[in-house]
Write a protein that holds these residues in place. Structure first.
Motif, mmCIF file in Angstrom:
data_model
loop_
_atom_site.group_PDB
_atom_site.id
_atom_site.type_symbol
_atom_site.label_atom_id
_atom_site.label_comp_id
_atom_site.label_asym_id
_atom_site.label_seq_id
_atom_site.Cartn_x
_atom_site.Cartn_y
_atom_site.Cartn_z
ATOM 1 N N ARG A 301 0.813 -1.222 0.000
ATOM 2 C CA ARG A 301 0.000 0.000 0.000
ATOM 3 C C ARG A 301 0.846 1.272 0.000
ATOM 4 N NH1 ARG A 301 -4.792 -0.065 4.153
ATOM 5 N NH2 ARG A 301 -5.385 1.655 2.764
ATOM 6 N N LEU A 302 2.015 1.204 -0.616
ATOM 7 C CA LEU A 302 2.872 2.382 -0.708
ATOM 8 C C LEU A 302 2.247 3.425 -1.626
ATOM 9 C CD1 LEU A 302 6.310 0.594 -1.116
ATOM 10 C CD2 LEU A 302 5.412 1.673 0.950
ATOM 11 N N VAL A 303 2.500 4.686 -1.348
ATOM 12 C CA VAL A 303 1.967 5.788 -2.147
ATOM 13 C C VAL A 303 3.099 6.765 -2.461
ATOM 14 C CG1 VAL A 303 -0.348 5.596 -1.169
ATOM 15 C CG2 VAL A 303 1.317 7.096 -0.081
ATOM 16 N N GLY A 304 2.776 7.703 -3.328
ATOM 17 C CA GLY A 304 3.741 8.755 -3.632
ATOM 18 C C GLY A 304 4.811 8.308 -4.609
ATOM 19 N N GLU A 305 5.822 9.143 -4.742
ATOM 20 C CA GLU A 305 6.907 8.874 -5.675
ATOM 21 C C GLU A 305 8.043 8.127 -4.980
ATOM 22 O OE1 GLU A 305 8.212 12.261 -7.799
ATOM 23 O OE2 GLU A 305 6.197 12.856 -8.460
ATOM 24 N N ILE A 306 8.804 7.378 -5.752
ATOM 25 C CA ILE A 306 9.983 6.694 -5.228
ATOM 26 C C ILE A 306 11.089 7.719 -5.047
ATOM 27 C CG2 ILE A 306 11.741 4.954 -5.750
ATOM 28 C CD1 ILE A 306 9.655 3.419 -7.285
ATOM 29 N N PRO A 307 11.710 7.795 -3.861
ATOM 30 C CA PRO A 307 12.763 8.806 -3.646
ATOM 31 C C PRO A 307 13.936 8.588 -4.591
ATOM 32 C CG PRO A 307 12.720 7.213 -1.846
ATOM 33 C CD PRO A 307 11.499 6.945 -2.668
ATOM 34 N N ARG A 308 14.449 9.655 -5.106
ATOM 35 C CA ARG A 308 15.552 9.570 -6.060
ATOM 36 C C ARG A 308 16.802 8.995 -5.413
ATOM 37 N NH1 ARG A 308 15.610 14.831 -9.905
ATOM 38 N NH2 ARG A 308 16.820 13.326 -11.121
ATOM 39 N N SER A 309 16.886 9.084 -4.084
ATOM 40 C CA SER A 309 18.058 8.554 -3.372
ATOM 41 C C SER A 309 18.173 7.048 -3.520
ATOM 42 C CB SER A 309 17.987 8.926 -1.888
ATOM 43 O OG SER A 309 16.820 8.366 -1.283
ATOM 44 N N LEU A 310 17.055 6.377 -3.869
ATOM 45 C CA LEU A 310 17.117 4.929 -4.038
ATOM 46 C C LEU A 310 18.032 4.546 -5.204
ATOM 47 C CD1 LEU A 310 15.612 2.890 -2.258
ATOM 48 C CD2 LEU A 310 13.982 2.554 -4.112
ATOM 49 N N GLY A 311 18.207 5.461 -6.121
ATOM 50 C CA GLY A 311 19.104 5.202 -7.236
ATOM 51 C C GLY A 311 20.567 5.216 -6.855
ATOM 52 N N ASN A 312 20.879 5.602 -5.595
ATOM 53 C CA ASN A 312 22.278 5.631 -5.145
ATOM 54 C C ASN A 312 22.779 4.262 -4.703
ATOM 55 O OD1 ASN A 312 22.278 8.423 -5.534
ATOM 56 N ND2 ASN A 312 21.587 8.815 -3.436
ATOM 57 N N LEU A 313 21.886 3.273 -4.599
ATOM 58 C CA LEU A 313 22.268 1.961 -4.078
ATOM 59 C C LEU A 313 23.034 1.184 -5.132
ATOM 60 C CD1 LEU A 313 18.919 1.089 -2.256
ATOM 61 C CD2 LEU A 313 20.994 2.082 -1.291
ATOM 62 N N SER A 314 24.335 1.294 -5.054
ATOM 63 C CA SER A 314 25.187 0.706 -6.092
ATOM 64 C C SER A 314 25.263 -0.800 -6.023
ATOM 65 C CB SER A 314 26.596 1.295 -5.994
ATOM 66 O OG SER A 314 27.146 1.059 -4.698
ATOM 67 N N ASN A 315 24.757 -1.413 -4.915
ATOM 68 C CA ASN A 315 24.765 -2.869 -4.791
ATOM 69 C C ASN A 315 23.383 -3.497 -5.009
ATOM 70 O OD1 ASN A 315 27.582 -3.319 -3.993
ATOM 71 N ND2 ASN A 315 27.042 -2.224 -2.119
ATOM 72 N N LEU A 316 22.415 -2.666 -5.377
ATOM 73 C CA LEU A 316 21.050 -3.157 -5.520
ATOM 74 C C LEU A 316 20.959 -4.149 -6.673
ATOM 75 C CD1 LEU A 316 18.256 -2.756 -4.215
ATOM 76 C CD2 LEU A 316 17.771 -1.059 -5.992
ATOM 77 N N VAL A 317 20.479 -5.358 -6.350
ATOM 78 C CA VAL A 317 20.341 -6.426 -7.334
ATOM 79 C C VAL A 317 18.872 -6.659 -7.690
ATOM 80 C CG1 VAL A 317 20.667 -8.900 -7.737
ATOM 81 C CG2 VAL A 317 22.458 -7.573 -6.609
ATOM 82 N N GLU A 318 17.979 -6.624 -6.679
ATOM 83 C CA GLU A 318 16.566 -6.925 -6.927
ATOM 84 C C GLU A 318 15.685 -5.943 -6.168
ATOM 85 O OE1 GLU A 318 13.546 -10.775 -7.060
ATOM 86 O OE2 GLU A 318 15.506 -10.951 -6.086
ATOM 87 N N LEU A 319 14.734 -5.332 -6.880
ATOM 88 C CA LEU A 319 13.796 -4.385 -6.291
ATOM 89 C C LEU A 319 12.386 -4.773 -6.718
ATOM 90 C CD1 LEU A 319 13.211 -1.752 -4.753
ATOM 91 C CD2 LEU A 319 13.535 -0.518 -6.914
ATOM 92 N N LYS A 320 11.532 -5.064 -5.713
ATOM 93 C CA LYS A 320 10.147 -5.448 -5.985
ATOM 94 C C LYS A 320 9.219 -4.467 -5.268
ATOM 95 C CE LYS A 320 8.978 -9.763 -5.986
ATOM 96 N NZ LYS A 320 8.757 -11.188 -5.569
ATOM 97 N N LEU A 321 8.519 -3.656 -6.066
ATOM 98 C CA LEU A 321 7.587 -2.663 -5.526
ATOM 99 C C LEU A 321 6.212 -2.801 -6.182
ATOM 100 C CD1 LEU A 321 9.954 0.456 -5.553
ATOM 101 C CD2 LEU A 321 9.382 -0.990 -3.597
ATOM 102 N N ALA A 322 5.892 -3.988 -6.668
ATOM 103 C CA ALA A 322 4.652 -4.209 -7.402
ATOM 104 C C ALA A 322 3.432 -4.127 -6.495
ATOM 105 C CB ALA A 322 4.700 -5.575 -8.094
ATOM 106 N N TYR A 323 2.277 -3.891 -7.118
ATOM 107 C CA TYR A 323 0.974 -3.884 -6.432
ATOM 108 C C TYR A 323 0.928 -2.850 -5.300
ATOM 109 C CZ TYR A 323 0.263 -8.203 -9.004
ATOM 110 O OH TYR A 323 0.139 -9.127 -10.015
ATOM 111 N N ASN A 324 1.284 -1.622 -5.656
ATOM 112 C CA ASN A 324 1.150 -0.502 -4.740
ATOM 113 C C ASN A 324 0.429 0.626 -5.467
ATOM 114 O OD1 ASN A 324 2.603 -1.119 -2.109
ATOM 115 N ND2 ASN A 324 4.186 -1.713 -3.583
ATOM 116 N N SER A 325 0.534 1.832 -4.949
ATOM 117 C CA SER A 325 -0.072 3.000 -5.605
ATOM 118 C C SER A 325 1.000 4.063 -5.841
ATOM 119 C CB SER A 325 -1.219 3.558 -4.752
ATOM 120 O OG SER A 325 -2.232 2.601 -4.571
ATOM 121 N N LEU A 326 2.153 3.615 -6.250
ATOM 122 C CA LEU A 326 3.266 4.517 -6.496
ATOM 123 C C LEU A 326 3.028 5.317 -7.768
ATOM 124 C CD1 LEU A 326 6.113 2.034 -5.562
ATOM 125 C CD2 LEU A 326 5.374 4.012 -4.226
#
Length: 995
Positions: A301-326
């Motif tokens: 049930r997340l809302v709003g925009e994804i913070p741009r700081s999330l793009g700083n995660l240089s080790n990020l391999v998998e991101l699952k944010l499906a089925y929300n209201s982003l």
């Protein structure tokens, strides 16, 4: 020689050490080597364990003779021979129908045990406290185990060397987590699906006392919301915690769970908060978790925009944010990710959100899977190469324009491509053939046009599934000699034109399990070679073509789904596969009986409606016991409804209307506890309406018993059908009164918004998939037999017309403010129209015609703004037709009021006494008195003639109801005809004059 002496010396030391204990080990010396065997004491203990376990599958069959260190599930120390590992998982399985096992108390003898696996068992005892005495245990797995009393002994706190504890889905109760806080060596703790609802903040405090903890799994634990105490010393938290799974705990509050997680910003690599209730935007602090590689927050049930700081995660391999209201721009988001995360990101799932804008594909060299289906993306722009991308799913967006021509050069490794349910138009580029590794290609439900030829398919040798359905202007034209380079498993080409002949290219496909070529313009017979193609064919849909001929014996196939509806097939029903689940042969010309149906044993959906079938209904309880949907309407079935139908205990939809069935409704049908729809209309059924319908069919939504010969009264139990939306008992011989208790029909007492369709799900394939059935129903609506489907859920209707009902219209019926249609016509109802009828605020259709209703038309009827059809004709109504500011009652034709001799006013041609007619002067009584014709003798003769006329004709009409109805109906019809004729002539005359 020296080596042998050293081994003998070592053996003496071991034997002298063993003599001081109860464990005597055995050693063999062969070929200058020492073989260590398990001790006699531990072997006997193992045999005791085997004796009390119920070994359903013979897993412990090796436990008997020989060295116990070689028994399955047993491992010994290579030096001492002591049993250090015991794995008896899955011996007494929890879902097996046999007896439960027990865990022997002999377990206490394994004091050197460091690994114990008791998972996947069903024990007839409480959790043995003896486990707490195994002080050397490092690994304990009780996951998916069932116990008579699943509480952990306080002795478990003595397992201070325990590093792995797995209690997942074990029915274990942990009312106090304090005992876990003593397990100082724990590195892996799995309590998934263990009820911790009473744990309060204990679980937070417990974790703070586990300094070596690396993985914490608390999914689906009903965790209470936490308030992290400010006094809690966060310095005690593990510096090694890297994996946290708190998914499916809907009571967690974002205001507390986020700050708690951020205490581990320097160590966390995996976070799973999916399936929670966190209706906020993602915190910026996630961008500071420099080691984070996996973040799962789908369905939270997340809302709003994804913070741009999330793009700083240089080790990020998998991101699952499906089925929300982003929300937000997908262009900006992908640009931010490409800067740092783009180098490491492999799996990105943001499906079912509200992202907008164009999708610009560039800068993700490691990406393997991108899922963005069901967003609001409007354009696909390819600017970079994705060498490792294997799966791209953009289903259900607003992507328009042509399909990009250079997909192969941008996605050379693509195996899965779905562009379904978008707005792509134009032709499919032939370059699609260059995606040589493509296995799954889905582009159905778009606006593609043109022709697909061999050029589109030549390079797709790896293709396994293709979906082109619902592109109405798309056609396939392959040459008759073309041999495809692929062997397909799923072929879905609904509405893609391939006719008029049956597609010959299918002759070279031998492995397909799903084939849908419905509505493809085929006007042909099914060729003989088709039935020799694929032995694995499970789903076949050839509906909505013009296929003709007779079906062969298809029983050797393993069909789960057969849909041949809306064709021109004829002859008898074929012999069917015994395991078929869904069978739709409706709207064909099949003849004969249905006895072959009794050879099936798994049917869940059967539709044979609109054929020429005859004889008795199929009487096969075994073959029908699994049915959820049974539709046999519009055939020539005769005889009675079989008693065996009562064994169809899971039935939800029954439609056998418009046949020639007779007899009574069998009492065995009271076993139908889940029935939603019962349509028996249009037959010759008789007897009284069963009382048990209202008592047993509590979930009934639609009941049609119209056009039969039922008699007796409407049972009072029908008022207990709280879910009923449509009740049709019209055209029978029902007597008695309209039940006052209809005000208990709860579904009709509310005028809130309704779903437009009525649906019911049923098992569709052998793979466990279900399909939604959209109910359609035939209803007499506003004088016309109409079929409703997509708006049936909006209808709330009671039809009791053409019966022998008498008495008054009950006032209680006006409480049904959700009622859309009410038809009480052609009965013997008397009394007046309820004065508060305006309470039926949703009423669109009202028919009270051909009764004996008297009195005035209540003014409140003119206040029903929603009323679209009204028929009050042929009653005994009198007085003036009410007028209102909207003149609602004047918008209906005069035929709505004819046959009521006492009615007057618009739209009837006869005015009411006292009405002023424009342009016509009032009579002057003085002038009449001065006329010599009107003498006293004239008035006396006039009075005498009136008495004679009234007594001879009008008096007879008053005394004889049937004569009166016929007479006034005749006069009204004659008047209407004369009125219409004059109106037409007048209009013609005016047109002539104007011209």
């Amino acid at each position: 020689m020296l080596n042998l002496l050293l081994q003998i010396f070592f053996l003496v030391i071991l034997q002298s050490r063993g003599s001081a204990s109860a464990h005597c080990n055995f050693y063999d010396i062969e070929d200058n080597t020492i073989t260590i065997k398990c001790s006699k004491v531990e072997k006997e203990a193992l045999l005791s364990v085997r004796e009390e376990l119920i070994d359903h599958f013979g897993v412990l069959s090796s436990w008997g003779a020989g060295d116990c260190c070689k028994w399955q599930g047993v491992r010994c120390d290579n030096t001492t021979g002591h049993v250090i590992e015991l794995d008896v998982s899955g011996i007494s399985v929890s879902d097996f129908g046999g007896p439960k096992g027990k865990l022997s108390s002999s377990l206490v003898r394994f004091q050197y045990l460091n690994h114990l696996d008791l998972s996947l068992n069903n024990f007839h005892q409480e959790i043995p406290g003896v486990i707490g005495s195994l002080r050397k245990l490092e690994y304990l797995n009780l996951s998916y185990s069932k116990w008579e009393r699943a509480s952990i002994s306080p002795d478990f706190r003595k397992l201070t060397k325990l590093q792995v504890l797995d209690l997942e889905s074990s029915d274990i109760t942990l009312e106090n987590l304090d005992l876990l806080s003593h397990l100082y060596s724990i590195r892996y703790l799995n309590l998934n699906s263990v009820n911790l609802s009473t744990a309060n903040d204990w679980w937070v405090q417990t974790i703070s006392k586990l300094p070596l903890l690396e993985e914490l799994h608390l999914s689906n634990c009903t965790l209470p919301s936490i308030l992290v105490p400010s006094s809690l010393n966060t310095s005690n938290y593990s510096r090694y915690l890297s994996v946290v799974d708190l998914s499916s705990n809907i009571n967690l509050l974002p205001s507390s769970i986020y700050p708690w997680l951020f205490n581990f910003s320097g160590s966390l690599t995996h976070i799973d908060l999916s399936h929670n209730n966190l209706p906020t935007s993602l915190p910026l602090e996630f961008g500071n978790m420099v080691r984070l590689s996996h973040l799962f927050m789908d369905s939270s049930r997340l809302v709003g925009e994804i913070p741009r700081s999330l793009g700083n995660l240089s080790n990020l391999v998998e991101l699952k944010l499906a089925y929300n209201s982003l929300t937000g721009s997908i262009f900006t988001l992908m640009k931010d990710f490409s800067k740092n995360s783009g180098k490491s990101l492999r799996y990105l799932d943001m499906a079912v959100n509200c992202f907008t804008g164009p999708l610009v594909m560039q800068g993700f060299p490691s990406l393997k899977k991108l899922t963005l289906q069901w967003n609001q993306l409007d354009q696909l722009l390819l600017e970079g190469v994705f060498p490792n991308l294997q799966e791209l799913d953009l289903t259900g967006n607003r992507l328009s324009g042509s399909v990009p021509d250079q997909l192969a050069s941008h996605f050379p490794s693509l195996r899965y491509l779905s562009l379904e349910s978008n707005e792509f138009n134009g032709t499919l580029p032939e370059s699609i053939s260059n995606i040589s590794k493509l296995e799954y290609f889905f582009i159905g439900s778009n606006h593609l046009e043109g022709v697909i030829t061999e050029s589109h398919m030549l390079g797709l040798s790896a293709l396994r599934e293709i979906i082109l359905s619902f592109n109405k202007n798309l056609a396939i034209k392959f040459s008759l000699t073309w041999i495809p380079p692929f062997q397909l498993d799923v072929i879905s080409l609904c509405e893609v034109k391939q006719g008029p002949h049956f597609p010959k290219w299918l002759q070279n496909q031998h492995n397909f399990s799903v084939l849908d070529i419905s509505n493809s313009g085929i006007v042909d017979k099914i060729p003989v070679w088709f039935w020799d193609l694929s032995s694995s064919l499970k789903e076949l849909n050839l509906s909505n073509n013009k296929i003709h001929g007779v079906l062969p014996d298809i029983s050797p196939f393993k069909f789960a789904v057969l849909d041949f509806s809306s064709n021109n097939l004829s002859g008898p029903l074929p012999i069917l596969p015994p395991d078929v689940l869904t069978l739709d042969f409706s709207r064909n010309r099949f003849q004969g009986t249905t006895s072959v149906l009794c050879e099936t044993n798994s049917l869940t959906y059967l539709d044979l409606s609109n054929n020429l079938l005859s004889g008795n209904l199929p009487n096969c309880s075994d073959g029908f016991s699994t049915l959820n949907v049974l539709i046999l309407g519009n055939n020539n079935f005769s005889g009675s409804i079989p008693e065996s139908f009562g064994s169809i205990v899971d039935i939800r939809i029954l439609n056998i209307r418009d046949n020639i069935l007779d007899g009574e409704i069998p009492g065995s049908l009271k076993n139908w506890k889940n029935v939603q729809v019962c349509d028996l209309g249009g037959n010759k059924l008789s007897g009284k309406l069963p009382e048990w319908i209202g008592m047993e069919w509590k979930g009934l939504i639609f009941l049609s018993l119209g056009f039969n010969t039922f008699s007796g009264k409407i049972p009072s139990s029908f008022c207990d059908l709280g879910n009923i939306k449509i009740l049709d008992i019209s055209r029978n011989k029902i007597s008695g009164t309209v039940p006052k208790c209809f005000n208990k029909l709860d579904e009709m007492t509310t005028d809130t918004n309704f779903a437009s369709t009525i649906t019911s799900s049923y098992p569709y394939t052998s793979g466990g998939m279900s399909k939604v059935y959209i109910l359609s129903a035939s209803i007499m609506w506003k004088g016309i037999q109409s079929k409703f489907r997509n708006i049936l859920g909006l209808v709330r209707c009671i039809d009791l017309s053409s019966n022998n009902l008498s008495g008054r219209i009950p006032l209680e019926i006006t409480t049904l403010k959700g009622l859309i249609g009410l038809n009480l016509s052609r009965n013997y109802l008397s009394g007046t129209i309820p004065p508060n009828i305006s309470l039926l605020s949703s009423l669109d259709f009202l028919d009270l015609s051909s009764n004996s209703i008297s009195g005035i038309i209540p003014f409140s009827l003119s206040q029903l703004d929603s009323l679209g059809y009204l028929d009050l004709s042929y009653n005994n109504l009198s007085g003036k037709i009410p007028t209102s500011t909207s003149n609602k009652l004047q918008t209906f034709n005069a035929s709505s009021y004819i046959g009521n001799s006492g009615l007057c006013g618009s739209p009837l041609p006869n005015g009411c006494p006292g009405d002023v007619i424009p342009g016509v002067p009032l009579f002057d009584h003085q002038d009449i008195a001065q006329d010599e014709l009107f003498t006293s003798g004239f008035y006396a003769s006039l009075a005498f003639g009136f008495v004679i006329g009234f007594g001879g004709i009008c008096g007879s009409l008053l005394l004889n109801k049937s004569w009166r109805n016929v007479y006034f109906k005749f006069l009204s019809e004659m008047y209407d005809k004369l009125y219409v004729t004059l109106a037409v002539k007048k209009a013609q005359l005016l047109r002539c004059c104007l011209n």
